[in-house]
Motif scaffolding. Sequence first.
Motif, PDB file in Angstrom:
ATOM      1  N   HIS A  84       0.843  -1.210   0.000  1.00  0.00           N
ATOM      2  CA  HIS A  84       0.000   0.000   0.000  1.00  0.00           C
ATOM      3  C   HIS A  84       0.869   1.248   0.000  1.00  0.00           C
ATOM      4  O   HIS A  84       1.327   1.709   1.044  1.00  0.00           O
ATOM      5  CB  HIS A  84      -0.950   0.004   1.203  1.00  0.00           C
ATOM      6  N   HIS A  86       1.498   5.215  -2.319  1.00  0.00           N
ATOM      7  CA  HIS A  86       0.955   6.154  -3.317  1.00  0.00           C
ATOM      8  C   HIS A  86       2.099   6.991  -3.863  1.00  0.00           C
ATOM      9  O   HIS A  86       2.629   7.854  -3.159  1.00  0.00           O
ATOM     10  CB  HIS A  86      -0.081   7.086  -2.686  1.00  0.00           C
ATOM     11  N   LYS A 206      -9.699   0.568  -7.335  1.00  0.00           N
ATOM     12  CA  LYS A 206      -9.785   0.967  -5.924  1.00  0.00           C
ATOM     13  C   LYS A 206     -11.039   1.796  -5.678  1.00  0.00           C
ATOM     14  O   LYS A 206     -11.310   2.752  -6.412  1.00  0.00           O
ATOM     15  CB  LYS A 206      -8.535   1.784  -5.568  1.00  0.00           C
ATOM     16  N   HIS A 261      -6.521  -0.718   4.866  1.00  0.00           N
ATOM     17  CA  HIS A 261      -6.581  -0.128   6.205  1.00  0.00           C
ATOM     18  C   HIS A 261      -7.173  -1.165   7.171  1.00  0.00           C
ATOM     19  O   HIS A 261      -7.321  -2.324   6.804  1.00  0.00           O
ATOM     20  CB  HIS A 261      -7.355   1.188   6.225  1.00  0.00           C
ATOM     21  N   ASP A 373       0.735   2.636   3.418  1.00  0.00           N
ATOM     22  CA  ASP A 373       0.101   3.874   2.928  1.00  0.00           C
ATOM     23  C   ASP A 373       1.144   4.982   2.779  1.00  0.00           C
ATOM     24  O   ASP A 373       0.843   6.177   2.923  1.00  0.00           O
ATOM     25  CB  ASP A 373      -1.055   4.334   3.831  1.00  0.00           C
ATOM     26  N   ASN A 376       1.534   9.369   2.246  1.00  0.00           N
ATOM     27  CA  ASN A 376       0.732  10.269   3.065  1.00  0.00           C
ATOM     28  C   ASN A 376       1.651  11.051   4.004  1.00  0.00           C
ATOM     29  O   ASN A 376       2.767  10.625   4.299  1.00  0.00           O
ATOM     30  CB  ASN A 376      -0.311   9.471   3.858  1.00  0.00           C
TER      31      ASN A 376
HETATM   32 ZN   LIG Z   1      -3.917   4.738   0.641  1.00  0.00          ZN
END
Ligand SMILES: [Zn+2]
Length: 467
Positions: A84, A86, A206, A261, A373, A376
């Motif tokens: 995960h 980005h 997604k 998540h 993630d 972020n």
């Molecule tokens: Zn994400």
Amino acid sequence: MKIVRICIVLSVLLAVSIARAEKISLVGATVINPADGKVLPNATVVINGDKIERVAMGKQDAATLGKQVNCVGKFILPGYIDTHVHFFQSADLFTRPDGADFNSVRPYKDEVAWIKSHLDDVFARYIRSGITSVVDVGGPMWNFEVRKTANATAKAPRVAVAGPLISSVSREKLDLGDPPIVKIDTPDQAREFVRKLADQKPDLVKIWYIVDKDHPVDSFRPIARATIEESHAHKIRVAVHATELETARAAVEEGADVLVHSVIDKPVDDAFVKLLKDRHIILCPTLVVFERYGRTFSQQLNLTPEEEKWGNPAVIASLDVTKIPQDKLPQRVKDALTDPKAALDRIKKTYDVALPNLKKLEDAGVTIAAGTDAGNIGTIHGPALFREFQLMKEAGLTPMQILQCATANAAKLFGGETGARIGKLENGYFADLVILNSNPVDDIAHASDIDTVMKNGVAYPADSILR
Ligand SMILES: [Zn+2]
């Protein structure tokens, strides 16, 4: 001193021999295969080109080994996989103007330009962290270019990718003409958008299933259903962002393949656990991201030594909110600075639910794939995975379970032909591996004690990667 010298010899040998693309064998290490939990002492890993030819224990016929590299005292694992990330986000302070608007300090278009010009740097930071494959779970259409670039770059992880997130909400501040989040209002729109995405051959579709008082679970459900049906008709799996129990349950009932998540609003119940098991759902908990916005904004960031060393220095420097003039601080940040304890309390509340939920799902045999993630704000591309490991340990997972989440299980989430040939040290698999100086099964903290990273049969001495 002696250990240091052996490391250098090993690294140099690997670099030289593989540059010539001859058959090489890593001899005498302990091989750890988290897929089945097997630990092979005094093993030999034979690598031929970009593939593993053989993994065997004991003495081998020297004639079949090609160039031998002494790896006595080392630990060899499959390369880690972060499922995960980005790439459209840098992890710096300016990367999510929809969450905290710093346009008056740094215009978002400058931020995006910087990100696009630093992709090679980000790729190298993954390799430095032993991460040889990643899944980008959503971003603008140019994400498909990122996949192409990464897969054509030697010193880069393998990349699987989803396109723009399909959502019930829009995020105008991220829309510079190629938005990462697209608001979809009807099932027909959803089908049309999935058909457009399918042209790009995404590895996943997604859904950003955001629920609040204006967007109840049920109002978006027909759109989720249409998105999933159309994706499956194109043989594309669907990953759903769902952080409440009822949202996650609805997503799985509608046919989602992957949950990203954790459920953070309440403990998961037995029916939910059974549903995930029956449907062979993969869940990616992304624990680290839950602490990093709050900790950054309240000036309590807890970057690990790995993040400090291997994260991008400009990104890390930006995270000091006290450097921003008072009048340019978004209200959210001002509030966090005024009451830093409240930020920590919120994080604790989240983990008080998310960590036991992870343990319950792991114990029940649900497939858990490690992911961060990253990108972020405050979640550093590459080494954030080691903070994720710490949090998985706090949840009660054993080192071997954590390693399985980051290799064999993660490969299932990666999917496709590549996913079927990564995440294990076995004949015919890609020669993507991490060579460690200490045993991660004794202590998961050793997972970052990296001597050498090999991707696609090419070895990178760890200390040389970010030079
Ligand atoms: Zn994400």
